[in-house]
Motif scaffolding. Structure first.
Motif, mmCIF file in Angstrom:
data_model
loop_
_atom_site.group_PDB
_atom_site.id
_atom_site.type_symbol
_atom_site.label_atom_id
_atom_site.label_comp_id
_atom_site.label_asym_id
_atom_site.label_seq_id
_atom_site.Cartn_x
_atom_site.Cartn_y
_atom_site.Cartn_z
ATOM 1 N N TYR A 276 0.835 -1.201 0.000
ATOM 2 C CA TYR A 276 0.000 0.000 0.000
ATOM 3 C C TYR A 276 0.869 1.251 0.000
ATOM 4 O O TYR A 276 0.571 2.228 -0.675
ATOM 5 C CB TYR A 276 -0.923 0.021 1.219
ATOM 6 C CG TYR A 276 -2.111 -0.906 1.141
ATOM 7 C CD1 TYR A 276 -2.323 -1.748 0.064
ATOM 8 C CD2 TYR A 276 -3.038 -0.947 2.165
ATOM 9 C CE1 TYR A 276 -3.422 -2.585 0.002
ATOM 10 C CE2 TYR A 276 -4.143 -1.775 2.115
ATOM 11 C CZ TYR A 276 -4.332 -2.595 1.030
ATOM 12 O OH TYR A 276 -5.425 -3.420 0.972
ATOM 13 N N ASP B 14 -6.731 -3.068 -4.011
ATOM 14 C CA ASP B 14 -5.914 -2.310 -3.060
ATOM 15 C C ASP B 14 -6.323 -0.840 -3.029
ATOM 16 O O ASP B 14 -6.403 -0.232 -1.961
ATOM 17 C CB ASP B 14 -4.429 -2.435 -3.402
ATOM 18 C CG ASP B 14 -3.844 -3.781 -3.036
ATOM 19 O OD1 ASP B 14 -4.545 -4.606 -2.408
ATOM 20 O OD2 ASP B 14 -2.675 -4.033 -3.397
ATOM 21 N N LEU C 186 -7.485 1.292 0.081
ATOM 22 C CA LEU C 186 -6.733 2.496 0.446
ATOM 23 C C LEU C 186 -7.643 3.714 0.533
ATOM 24 O O LEU C 186 -7.475 4.547 1.423
ATOM 25 C CB LEU C 186 -5.630 2.764 -0.583
ATOM 26 C CG LEU C 186 -4.293 2.087 -0.335
ATOM 27 C CD1 LEU C 186 -3.392 2.219 -1.545
ATOM 28 C CD2 LEU C 186 -3.626 2.660 0.887
#
Length: 90
Positions: free
Chosen positions: A10, A46, A50
């Motif tokens: 991340y 992802d 996020l």
């Protein structure tokens, strides 16, 4: 804010986006996935995760068709995010 620790993956996504967003440039999903060695489907998942976390900093990863992704938000919030999350200040 919930207890959430950013994974190295991340952090890599954010760093890539920060390096482009300071010049107001988009990065394509293919280029971003390639730089981090991810599949596009993993990258999309992802980014979704996020964005949930980035809302605490009033930041958002915005995707635009045919342009790619950019990290949106004001400079102060980006810097706070970097200090608190990337450098892991104690």
């Amino acid at each position: 804010m919930q207890n959430f620790i950013l994974s190295e993956r991340y952090k890599q996504i954010i760093i890539c986006l920060l390096s482009k967003s300071d010049m107001n440039r988009y990065i394509s999903s293919d280029q971003l996935a390639s730089e981090i060695y991810l599949s596009r489907s993993t990258l999309v998942k992802d980014i979704k995760n996020l964005n949930k976390y980035l809302q605490y900093y009033n930041l958002q990863i915005k995707g635009v068709n045919k342009l790619g992704y950019i990290l949106e938000g004001n400079e102060i919030n980006k810097r706070l995010f970097i200090i608190n999350e990337i450098f892991e200040v104690f």
